[in-house]
Motif scaffolding. Structure first.
Motif, mmCIF file in Angstrom:
data_model
loop_
_atom_site.group_PDB
_atom_site.id
_atom_site.type_symbol
_atom_site.label_atom_id
_atom_site.label_comp_id
_atom_site.label_asym_id
_atom_site.label_seq_id
_atom_site.Cartn_x
_atom_site.Cartn_y
_atom_site.Cartn_z
ATOM 1 N N HIS A 328 25.446 62.322 -77.136
ATOM 2 C CA HIS A 328 26.686 61.541 -77.079
ATOM 3 C C HIS A 328 26.958 61.009 -78.487
ATOM 4 O O HIS A 328 26.062 60.965 -79.334
ATOM 5 C CB HIS A 328 26.610 60.395 -76.060
ATOM 6 N N THR A 330 27.644 58.074 -79.064
ATOM 7 C CA THR A 330 27.300 56.657 -79.082
ATOM 8 C C THR A 330 26.302 56.396 -80.222
ATOM 9 O O THR A 330 26.135 55.260 -80.672
ATOM 10 C CB THR A 330 26.762 56.226 -77.698
ATOM 11 N N ARG A 359 24.629 69.024 -74.922
ATOM 12 C CA ARG A 359 23.726 68.703 -73.805
ATOM 13 C C ARG A 359 23.189 69.966 -73.176
ATOM 14 O O ARG A 359 23.902 70.953 -73.059
ATOM 15 C CB ARG A 359 24.469 67.911 -72.727
ATOM 16 N N GLN A 373 33.589 64.506 -77.222
ATOM 17 C CA GLN A 373 33.587 63.179 -76.622
ATOM 18 C C GLN A 373 34.534 62.275 -77.407
ATOM 19 O O GLN A 373 34.573 62.314 -78.632
ATOM 20 C CB GLN A 373 32.167 62.615 -76.660
ATOM 21 N N GLU A 375 34.725 58.841 -78.272
ATOM 22 C CA GLU A 375 33.888 57.642 -78.292
ATOM 23 C C GLU A 375 34.732 56.483 -78.774
ATOM 24 O O GLU A 375 35.661 56.673 -79.574
ATOM 25 C CB GLU A 375 32.737 57.867 -79.280
ATOM 26 N N ASN A 411 24.216 52.391 -66.768
ATOM 27 C CA ASN A 411 23.735 52.935 -68.053
ATOM 28 C C ASN A 411 22.627 51.994 -68.510
ATOM 29 O O ASN A 411 22.750 50.782 -68.321
ATOM 30 C CB ASN A 411 24.825 52.892 -69.123
ATOM 31 N N TYR A 413 22.213 50.994 -71.302
ATOM 32 C CA TYR A 413 22.685 50.214 -72.449
ATOM 33 C C TYR A 413 23.890 49.341 -72.189
ATOM 34 O O TYR A 413 24.304 48.581 -73.045
ATOM 35 C CB TYR A 413 22.962 51.130 -73.646
ATOM 36 N N THR A 414 24.529 49.472 -71.024
ATOM 37 C CA THR A 414 25.686 48.610 -70.745
ATOM 38 C C THR A 414 25.507 47.893 -69.421
ATOM 39 O O THR A 414 24.854 48.390 -68.502
ATOM 40 C CB THR A 414 26.999 49.422 -70.698
ATOM 41 N N ASN A 435 32.852 57.417 -69.096
ATOM 42 C CA ASN A 435 31.803 56.464 -68.760
ATOM 43 C C ASN A 435 31.943 55.320 -69.753
ATOM 44 O O ASN A 435 32.311 55.533 -70.905
ATOM 45 C CB ASN A 435 30.474 57.215 -68.904
ATOM 46 N N SER A 436 31.668 54.100 -69.297
ATOM 47 C CA SER A 436 31.956 52.981 -70.177
ATOM 48 C C SER A 436 31.173 51.744 -69.767
ATOM 49 O O SER A 436 30.494 51.743 -68.738
ATOM 50 C CB SER A 436 33.442 52.656 -70.098
ATOM 51 N N GLY A 437 31.317 50.703 -70.541
ATOM 52 C CA GLY A 437 30.673 49.450 -70.168
ATOM 53 C C GLY A 437 30.695 48.455 -71.302
ATOM 54 O O GLY A 437 31.337 48.662 -72.333
ATOM 55 N N PHE A 439 28.167 46.494 -73.826
ATOM 56 C CA PHE A 439 26.791 46.613 -74.318
ATOM 57 C C PHE A 439 25.974 45.386 -73.953
ATOM 58 O O PHE A 439 26.436 44.243 -74.074
ATOM 59 C CB PHE A 439 26.760 46.806 -75.834
ATOM 60 N N ALA A 455 32.535 49.436 -74.767
ATOM 61 C CA ALA A 455 32.426 50.779 -75.357
ATOM 62 C C ALA A 455 32.592 51.855 -74.295
ATOM 63 O O ALA A 455 32.485 51.593 -73.098
ATOM 64 C CB ALA A 455 31.073 50.922 -76.037
ATOM 65 N N TRP A 456 32.835 53.082 -74.750
ATOM 66 C CA TRP A 456 33.054 54.185 -73.815
ATOM 67 C C TRP A 456 32.811 55.537 -74.457
ATOM 68 O O TRP A 456 32.789 55.664 -75.689
ATOM 69 C CB TRP A 456 34.475 54.146 -73.269
ATOM 70 N N GLY A 457 32.632 56.507 -73.604
ATOM 71 C CA GLY A 457 32.608 57.907 -74.013
ATOM 72 C C GLY A 457 33.439 58.669 -72.999
ATOM 73 O O GLY A 457 33.132 58.660 -71.812
#
Ligand code: PHE
Length: 493
Positions: A328, A330, A359, A373, A375, A411, A413-414, A435-437, A439, A455-457
């Protein structure tokens, strides 16, 4: 044309071209001109024609691989008892990819069974009646095949191609017959004014051909920017318009930036070769920022804050230094948020990238081994999930997508995290587009960030799917690309 055409029998352009020994384009042009003058009738019929691909023509000549295998298996006695597969294959003379093609169609068509290296041949099967083989032979011989299901099957095997064409046929009108009876005089017409015609003054006497703007012109196909690139550029414009700056950074990066900074435990399943691609040369990145490395290690081992909990699992610097193709982007957010890439950043800040990620996925209609992505992150005081939702709503609106759905997610991380979904315009299915969240402290504290960061991807290809309605990511990536889609689709948003 008038002489060649008939009042009773419809003749196709191709027939007339053969009869007059002119090119079909010339005959088409003449037919339209004469129709314009009321001397001919031109009728048009849309037709779909089928033609064999190179592979199809090969099988029409040598036989379908599964039929060849069946005949060989019968000869070798597989009609009575199962025999070694190698024996039947050897006898069939099939080699290379043809073996797999034969095997994958053999049982489907009821020729017998293949199990544990043994093959049987169904005694009642009749290879002479093989519908696909019969159709191949008919197409090869220029005959019509009407069984759509067989045609579909052959098309999906890549053995035939369907093309749409217009068939034009011509008959003489009453006025044409009269004109013929009165006698027609053949006059040479000039299609192009040349310097010679001008200097000699001959242009005064010649008769010029009229332009027929209704005639079919040859299609010329120029190069154009790939729609994925067009959309990526559009995404960049939109994000810049929303106040974001672009991040840049390496495709192959230390696991430290890709995973460790993101509080992904080193024994997380996504950190294995099942999910990510490692570089064998070079294997390591040496210049990782020492203090940050220590803080990240500490977060993994002990967590952050008073009541912090780490993972209580081993954390090794060697793993963090390992180089992977980023799964990613990120990793870029970590480089920027830590200050490593461009120095300390004071809130508020907005950054994005639209870049490739890699991936080790299983290829299917929505997954490739690499994709783009989108980002992004926003650093500011007091951010909430509402800010994230609002940002997505505003962003996707620019692409005509107004029915986003959000789903709680996890996630490492989020926290909170959520996935984004959109409706596929053709199938109506909800497809995941990002996908997001926000941190978590375990990510931000070691990075030295005190404000909130959302943040998001997002997947660029999925955005394209929603915009254009195609169903297979391979339509826009790789060797199976849908060229018509690429040539004719314009990015309008
Ligand atoms: N890295 C996540 C992914 O690839 C996207 C993401 C980025 C989610 C930042 C949350 C925060 O799916």
């Amino acid at each position: 044309m008038l002489h060649a055409a008939s009042a009773d029998d419809e003749q196709t352009i191709e027939q007339l071209a053969a009869e007059t020994d002119e090119k079909p384009e010339t005959v088409t042009g003449a037919a339209f001109a004469l129709a314009e003058a009321g001397l001919l009738d031109v009728t048009e019929e849309e037709r779909s024609a089928v033609s064999l691909t190179e592979e199809g023509a090969e099988y029409a000549e040598d036989g379908l691989p599964e039929v060849r295998l069946y005949r060989a298996a019968v000869e070798a006695g597989a009609g009575d008892d199962a025999i070694e597969m190698g024996q039947a294959i050897g006898r069939s003379g099939l080699g290379g990819p043809l073996v797999n093609i034969a095997l994958s169609n053999y049982a489907r068509k009821g020729y017998g069974s293949i199990e544990r290296g043994q093959i049987t041949a169904e005694p009642d099967a009749d290879p002479d009646a093989d519908a696909e083989a019969v159709a191949l032979a008919a197409i090869e011989a220029g005959e019509d095949v009407t069984d759509e299901s067989v045609l579909d099957q052959l098309e999906s095997r890549g053995l035939l191609e369907r093309t749409e064409s217009t068939r034009r046929s011509v008959t003489l009108t009453e006025a044409g017959i009269t004109a013929l009876m009165e006698g027609v005089e053949v006059a040479q017409t000039v299609g192009q004014l040349t310097p010679a015609l001008l200097t000699t003054g001959e242009w005064r006497d010649v008769e010029f051909a009229e332009y027929n703007v209704a005639a079919d012109a040859e299609e010329t196909i120029g190069g154009s920017v790939h729609i994925l690139r067009q959309t990526a550029n559009r995404v960049k414009d939109v994000l810049v318009g929303m106040g974001f700056q672009e991040m840049q950074g390496p495709h192959a990066d230390a696991e430290f930036w890709i995973n460790d900074c993101l509080f992904m435990p080193q024994d997380h399943p996504a950190r294995t070769h099942w999910d990510q691609f490692a570089l064998s040369n070079p294997t390591e990145i040496h210049d990782l920022p020492g203090e940050l490395l220590e803080r990240v290690r500490d977060a993994h081992l002990h967590g952050v804050g008073e009541s912090g909990e780490g993972y209580h699992s081993p954390w090794s610097e060697d793993v963090a230094r390992g180089i992977d193709l980023r799964g990613h982007t990120t990793s870029l957010s970590m480089r920027y948020l830590s200050g490593y890439q461009t120095g300390e950043l004071e809130p508020p800040q907005r950054f994005f990238s639209v870049e490739k990620v890699y991936r080790n996925d299983t290829l299917d209609s929505t997954h490739l081994l690499e994709f783009f992505q989108i980002e992004g992150w926003v650093m500011a005081e007091d951010l909430s999930v509402r800010d994230l939702m609002g940002t997505f709503t505003e962003f996707y609106e620019q692409f005509g997508i107004t029915d986003l759905r959000f789903k709680p997610h996890y996630n490492p991380y989020t926290e909170p995290s959520f996935e984004l979904f959109g409706h596929h315009p053709e199938t109506g299915e909800l497809i995941e587009i990002g996908n997001s969240g926000i941190f978590r402290a375990e990510v931000l504290e070691p990075l030295g960030v005190e404000a909130d960061v959302m943040a998001w991807g997002l997947a660029l290809e999925r955005l394209l799917m929603l915009m254009y309605g195609f169903e297979d990511i391979r339509d826009v990536h790789g060797t199976l690309c849908d060229l018509d889609l690429l040539r004719n689709t314009e990015v309008l948003h």
